[in-house]
Scaffold this motif. Structure first.
Motif, PDB file in Angstrom:
ATOM      1  N   ILE A 149      37.794  68.366 -92.484  1.00  0.00           N
ATOM      2  CA  ILE A 149      36.842  69.181 -91.715  1.00  0.00           C
ATOM      3  C   ILE A 149      37.562  70.386 -91.127  1.00  0.00           C
ATOM      4  CG2 ILE A 149      35.190  69.194 -89.805  1.00  0.00           C
ATOM      5  CD1 ILE A 149      34.909  66.121 -90.272  1.00  0.00           C
ATOM      6  N   TYR A 150      38.754  70.165 -90.552  1.00  0.00           N
ATOM      7  CA  TYR A 150      39.539  71.286 -90.026  1.00  0.00           C
ATOM      8  C   TYR A 150      39.800  72.318 -91.117  1.00  0.00           C
ATOM      9  CZ  TYR A 150      40.731  68.667 -85.755  1.00  0.00           C
ATOM     10  OH  TYR A 150      40.695  67.990 -84.562  1.00  0.00           O
ATOM     11  N   GLY A 151      40.149  71.852 -92.299  1.00  0.00           N
ATOM     12  CA  GLY A 151      40.422  72.754 -93.421  1.00  0.00           C
ATOM     13  C   GLY A 151      39.200  73.578 -93.803  1.00  0.00           C
ATOM     14  N   TRP A 152      38.028  72.960 -93.818  1.00  0.00           N
ATOM     15  CA  TRP A 152      36.810  73.688 -94.164  1.00  0.00           C
ATOM     16  C   TRP A 152      36.460  74.735 -93.118  1.00  0.00           C
ATOM     17  CZ3 TRP A 152      34.535  68.291 -95.203  1.00  0.00           C
ATOM     18  CH2 TRP A 152      34.932  67.848 -96.472  1.00  0.00           C
ATOM     19  N   VAL A 153      36.716  74.425 -91.857  1.00  0.00           N
ATOM     20  CA  VAL A 153      36.469  75.407 -90.797  1.00  0.00           C
ATOM     21  C   VAL A 153      37.477  76.540 -90.934  1.00  0.00           C
ATOM     22  CG1 VAL A 153      36.385  75.808 -88.308  1.00  0.00           C
ATOM     23  CG2 VAL A 153      35.489  73.680 -89.236  1.00  0.00           C
TER      24      VAL A 153
END
Length: 133
Positions: A64-68
């Motif tokens: 999720i951090y990567g997608w943000v």
């Protein structure tokens, strides 16, 4: 040019064209993205944090951090989605480091440049004297 590569997720050998993960892992990650996006797209979940999304969907926080960070999940649409600063871990929405770390880095760079100028000027001030033997 394509080359043989081991998938960084599963270790399986595949022909790397662009991504460093194999097509089957890419498919799994894309399915997880769809689950996360479907969850936060719902009106009641638009203000969920990354940890709340993780608890509700079971998708890893790192993904999720990567997608943000990549911009696949837009912080303008989902205002409580943040990711950690690469230096200190403070939660941010844009860039790779927070404002404090950025200011600290700029300050340290100025100090380094001043020190480098002083070293160069002191080297230029040195005079060489020759004596006859």
């Amino acid at each position: 040019m394509a080359e043989l590569f081991n998938c960084k997720n599963c270790g399986k050998l595949f022909v790397k064209v662009t991504a460093s993960i194999c097509p089957s892992c890419r498919k799994i990650i894309d399915e997880k993205y769809d689950v996360v996006y479907d969850y936060i797209r719902q009106q009641e979940n638009r203000q969920a944090t990354v940890s709340e999304v993780h608890e509700a969907t079971g998708v890893e926080e790192s993904l999720i951090y990567g997608w943000v960070r990549e911009g696949r999940l837009k912080t303008a649409d989902f205002i409580n989605l943040h990711y950690p600063c690469r230096t200190c871990g403070q939660m941010i929405q844009t860039g790779t480091i927070c404002d404090n770390c950025s200011k600290q880095l700029a300050h340290e760079l100025k100090i380094y440049e001043k020190q480098k100028e002083q070293d160069q000027s002191s080297d230029n001030d040195k005079k060489t004297y020759y004596t006859e033997l």
